[in-house]
Design an enzyme around this catalytic site. Structure first.
Site, PDB file in Angstrom:
ATOM      1  N   LYS A  45       6.627 -14.836  10.681  1.00 11.64           N
ATOM      2  CA  LYS A  45       7.321 -13.706  11.324  1.00 11.64           C
ATOM      3  C   LYS A  45       8.825 -13.941  11.351  1.00 11.64           C
ATOM      4  CE  LYS A  45       3.272 -12.459  13.999  1.00 11.64           C
ATOM      5  NZ  LYS A  45       2.463 -12.737  15.182  1.00 11.64           N
ATOM      6  N   GLN A  89       2.474 -14.352  21.238  1.00 10.81           N
ATOM      7  CA  GLN A  89       1.581 -14.882  20.199  1.00 10.81           C
ATOM      8  C   GLN A  89       0.241 -15.306  20.805  1.00 10.81           C
ATOM      9  OE1 GLN A  89       2.226 -14.775  16.936  1.00 10.81           O
ATOM     10  NE2 GLN A  89       0.251 -15.686  16.489  1.00 10.81           N
ATOM     11  N   ASP A 112       3.110  -5.234  19.011  1.00 11.16           N
ATOM     12  CA  ASP A 112       1.764  -5.539  18.518  1.00 11.16           C
ATOM     13  C   ASP A 112       0.824  -4.333  18.621  1.00 11.16           C
ATOM     14  OD1 ASP A 112       1.235  -8.112  17.512  1.00 11.16           O
ATOM     15  OD2 ASP A 112       1.450  -8.995  19.509  1.00 11.16           O
TER      16      ASP A 112
END
Ligand code: GUN
Length: 263
Positions: A45, A89, A112
């Site tokens: 990322k 995460q 997300d």
């Protein structure tokens, strides 16, 4: 176009979009776990952000961080003017409830797309739909089979395919082998996300016009494997590695730009 070629081309477009923006978009990445998979995801990322000219802020917290402390960090990220969006995460250490964390992220900053009120789709299904549309895969009235019913892939994938007027069937671990074979044989689009290496193999029959999207990644001593064996007799099959993983990473930044464009 392969997934890889598609991602390279789309990244070039995003890079140019970012260059034309008044403010450089900024994403926050909160990481607690430092297992190999999390480190690899985060590294990917950060690399993508650097390539796209997007600012990425890695917020590393100790693995012993309590849920309360993490929720405080999330609250600050929700309120600040620096981060346009952020992610936490997953997986999280066991003292922290992942569902509580997903609900704590402000839907307006939820890159997300995990919050039930988020207007954004989770990155894997979103990335897959973008690719299928780019490849002009016919969806309307087609038989789509989603194998796996997770909250971040199977269920939202089914919803997106339904939105495109596919006839959607969701199969899972309790589906009988007979039904599995029957649905697969009639499928125009198969999205497989069950985490069983080589689950789709030559014991099934496929339409030669079928499209297989392989979300699986299993690692063993011989390398990375998808949920489908390579080279099935279909029109299009996404590879592992170099397939859905790349599409997912791209979708994260598509979501960030969507958040920025709504401001
Ligand atoms: N862990 C594995 N995939 C993901 C993802 O897409 N988002 C977050 N936040 N954690 C993950």
């Amino acid at each position: 176009m392969t997934c890889k070629e598609f991602v390279v081309a789309r990244k070039e477009e995003i890079k140019n979009l970012v260059l034309g923006m008044k403010k450089v978009p900024c994403i926050g990445i909160v990481q607690l776990n430092e297992d190999a998979a999390s480190n690899a995801y985060v590294k990917g990322k950060l690399k993508d952000a650097a390539e796209l000219g997007i600012k990425a802020d890695l917020i590393k917290l100790p693995i012993e961080t309590s849920e309360e402390e993490l929720l405080k960090v999330i609250d600050n990220l929700n309120k600040d003017d620096i981060h346009d969006g952020f992610i936490v995460q997953m997986p999280l250490p066991k003292q922290i409830n992942e569902e509580t964390v997903k609900l704590a992220v402000d839907p307006k900053k939820d890159v997300d797309g995990f919050h039930p009120l988020s207007s954004l789709a989770p990155c894997t299904p979103k990335g897959i739909m973008t690719y299928l549309k780019h490849e002009k895969v016919e969806l309307l009235g087609k038989n789509a089979v989603v194998i796996g019913r997770s909250n971040i892939v199977g269920k939202p994938m089914a919803k997106l395919l339904l939105k495109e007027s596919c006839n959607v069937t969701v199969l899972h671990s309790k589906t009988s082998p007979e039904d599995m074979a029957r649905y697969i044989e009639n499928a125009d689009i198969i999205v497989v996300a069950i985490g069983k290496a080589g689950f789709l193999d030559n014991r099934f029959k496929y339409k030669d016009s079928a499209v297989i999207v392989d979300v699986g990644i299993s690692r063993d001593e011989t390398g990375l494997h998808g949920d489908a064996i390579p080279g099935l007799p279909v029109k299009l099959q996404t590879p592992v590695p170099g397939g859905v993983g790349l599409l997912t990473r791209l979708a994260l930044y598509e979501n960030l730009l969507e958040i920025v464009s709504k401001k």
